[in-house]
Design an enzyme around this catalytic site. Structure first.
Site, PDB file in Angstrom:
ATOM      1  N   CYS A 101       0.639  -0.713   0.365  1.00 36.60           N
ATOM      2  CA  CYS A 101       0.121   0.154   0.170  1.00 36.60           C
ATOM      3  C   CYS A 101       0.750   0.864   0.181  1.00 36.60           C
ATOM      4  CB  CYS A 101      -0.654  -0.091   1.543  1.00 36.60           C
ATOM      5  SG  CYS A 101      -1.042   1.063   1.887  1.00 36.60           S
ATOM      6  N   CYS A 133       1.055   4.484   4.966  1.00 36.98           N
ATOM      7  CA  CYS A 133       1.687   4.742   5.862  1.00 36.98           C
ATOM      8  C   CYS A 133       3.477   4.474   6.185  1.00 36.98           C
ATOM      9  CB  CYS A 133       1.046   3.535   7.396  1.00 36.98           C
ATOM     10  SG  CYS A 133      -0.781   4.173   7.439  1.00 36.98           S
ATOM     11  N   CYS A 175      -7.723  -1.796   7.018  1.00 36.33           N
ATOM     12  CA  CYS A 175      -6.836  -0.778   7.301  1.00 36.33           C
ATOM     13  C   CYS A 175      -6.346  -1.012   8.464  1.00 36.33           C
ATOM     14  CB  CYS A 175      -6.616   0.029   6.230  1.00 36.33           C
ATOM     15  SG  CYS A 175      -5.919   1.831   6.434  1.00 36.33           S
ATOM     16  N   GLN A 193     -12.645  17.598   6.621  1.00 37.11           N
ATOM     17  CA  GLN A 193     -10.998  16.925   7.493  1.00 37.11           C
ATOM     18  C   GLN A 193     -11.325  15.438   7.751  1.00 37.11           C
ATOM     19  OE1 GLN A 193      -8.174  19.173   8.402  1.00 37.11           O
ATOM     20  NE2 GLN A 193      -8.734  21.091   7.971  1.00 37.11           N
ATOM     21  N   GLU A 220     -12.513  31.176  -0.251  1.00 40.84           N
ATOM     22  CA  GLU A 220     -12.508  30.000  -1.172  1.00 40.84           C
ATOM     23  C   GLU A 220     -12.491  29.879  -2.271  1.00 40.84           C
ATOM     24  OE1 GLU A 220     -11.723  27.247   0.278  1.00 40.84           O
ATOM     25  OE2 GLU A 220     -12.058  26.223  -1.835  1.00 40.84           O
ATOM     26  N   ASP A 272      -6.249  28.894   6.602  1.00 41.23           N
ATOM     27  CA  ASP A 272      -5.247  27.525   6.514  1.00 41.23           C
ATOM     28  C   ASP A 272      -5.051  26.976   5.276  1.00 41.23           C
ATOM     29  OD1 ASP A 272      -5.714  24.998   7.117  1.00 41.23           O
ATOM     30  OD2 ASP A 272      -8.260  25.142   7.558  1.00 41.23           O
ATOM     31  N   CYS A 276      -0.910  22.067   7.369  1.00 44.03           N
ATOM     32  CA  CYS A 276      -0.822  20.697   6.838  1.00 44.03           C
ATOM     33  C   CYS A 276      -0.003  20.460   6.301  1.00 44.03           C
ATOM     34  CB  CYS A 276      -1.964  20.226   6.062  1.00 44.03           C
ATOM     35  SG  CYS A 276      -2.172  20.948   4.554  1.00 44.03           S
TER      36      CYS A 276
END
Ligand code: SAH
Length: 386
Positions: free
Chosen positions: A15, A18, A92, A216, A266, A314, A341
């Site tokens: 995958c 992660c 998962c 989110q 936005e 953001d 982020c």
């Protein structure tokens, strides 16, 4: 401290989603802390990262791509890291369990309904992707079936069979993507079941989430993040607030209770539409939304000599722009709350704020356990001498 970190995923290699798979959760947190400190230590003290007590199954949005093995067996999961080969991922560790179960049952139903997975090379077959999102607070579930063709044979019976297996599903959408593209969703959409969107609740506000809008992915950590961001803004009820890169309006709508007026900016039209609906549904009349590029809006607002007391920003992973930051400096708000982020672009953007603004607080959050990503919330105030 009471954190579970013993689970490992047998599919992680294929995958590749992660990157911190064989790293204990405590160690993941210290790696992220060290990363943020390395990038931001020149701006001030970095508070200890806010981690999760249970860092598994936090993702409220699950996506699966469908394919077929050589022998004909249908598989669903993800593209193998760095390729377009589908690998079967039966479970998962970070995705919502209910959403995963729905996807696996869709895979099993395909055989009896004779629905073939779409083959990207030949264009043959029907089902390309399935997207499931679950409102953790409300329990509402949206299922998006992405097909290579607008016609789903025996669609009513398919919907009946799926909702019988999973009565928690509140809406099912058929999305048509007949293009050879790496985008998951196509333009065309049809509601097969329910109202076409789900509603979720966050810090006392209700938010409408449609197939395409940004929301989110880790609601538990989002609550901590938004609470912090709003407290750093120090609102007293008298402020004029800008919520830049506002998405579906979440931060500004929650903050509106403690502000005089809010403007949300936005770029994505669908997100703005959702934001307007969200304001109405929550009875909020003191927020307006503008569909525009944040930088262009900022340059114009600065040109008009507008004033904001507080600016929330953001931006996406690419960060903001020098022009946006210059515009903020010209508008001279008493406080800027930057939610990021990507600490790399955050560090770059903070440099543009200096020396007019100084960083007051830096708080990292682990929004994405087991991945290398890190969220950071930070507040800026005008430098006295600036
Ligand atoms: N604050 C929201 C959304 C954050 S994601 C939330 O917490 O849910 C970043 C948002 O920035 C996305 O909705 C994206 O569509 C928007 N965006 C990206 N580039 C932009 C730009 N140049 N101008 C304005 N918005 C932009």
């Amino acid at each position: 401290m009471g954190r579970e970190s013993g689970q490992t995923c047998p599919y992680s290699k294929a995958c590749g989603g992660c990157s911190y798979q064989n790293v204990s959760y405590e160690e993941q947190l210290s790696k992220k802390q060290a990363w943020v400190e390395k990038l931001l230590k020149g701006y001030g003290k970095v508070e200890p990262i806010v981690g999760m007590a249970y860092p598994y199954h936090y993702r409220n949005k699950v996506h699966a791509v469908f394919g077929q093995k050589k022998g004909g067996e249908i598989i669903c999961g993800t593209y193998e890291a760095g390729s377009h080969r589908v690998v079967d991922i039966p479970e998962c560790l970070i995705e919502d369990k209910i959403s995963t179960a729905i996807i696996r049952d869709i895979k099993d139903l395909m055989r009896s309904f004779k629905i073939k997975p779409y083959n990207e090379d030949t264009g043959y077959g029907l089902l390309r992707h399935v997207l499931v999102r679950r409102g953790f607070a409300t329990g509402e579930v949206i299922v998006v079936l992405v097909l290579g063709d607008p016609i789903l044979p025996s669609k009513n019976n398919f919907v009946k069979a799926l909702t019988k297996l999973h009565p928690e599903i509140t809406t099912i959408i058929l999305n048509v993507n007949d293009k050879s593209t790496s985008m998951v969703l196509g333009e065309q959409e049809k509601v097969l079941y329910g109202k076409g969107f789900i509603v979720d609740e966050l810090l006392g506000c209700r938010f409408r989430i449609s197939a395409k809008s940004f929301y989110q992915v880790n609601p538990l950590q989002t609550k901590h993040l938004y609470r912090k961001a709003i407290s750093l803004a120090g609102l007293t009820g008298k402020e004029r607030v800008l919520d830049a890169y506002c998405g579906t309006g979440t931060i500004g709508l929650i903050a509106a209770a403690d502000a005089k007026e809010v403007i949300g900016v936005e770029l994505n039209r669908d997100a703005v539409r959702d934001a307007i609906t969200n304001a109405k549904q929550n009875g909020i009349t003191k927020e307006q939304f503008i569909c525009a590029d944040a930088t262009e809006y900022m340059i114009e607002a600065a040109g008009r000599g507008e004033h904001f007391d507080v600016v929330f920003m953001d931006p996406p992973r690419a960060g903001s722009t020098k022009e946006f930051v210059n515009g903020v400096k010209q508008l001279a708000p008493e406080r800027v709350v930057y939610i990021s982020c990507n600490p790399e672009t955050l560090a770059r953007d903070l440099k543009w704020f200096a020396p007019t603004y100084r960083v007051e607080e830096i708080q990292p959050f682990d929004m994405f356990p087991f991945t290398e990503h890190c969220e950071t919330c930070c507040s800026l105030v005008p430098t006295e001498s600036g």
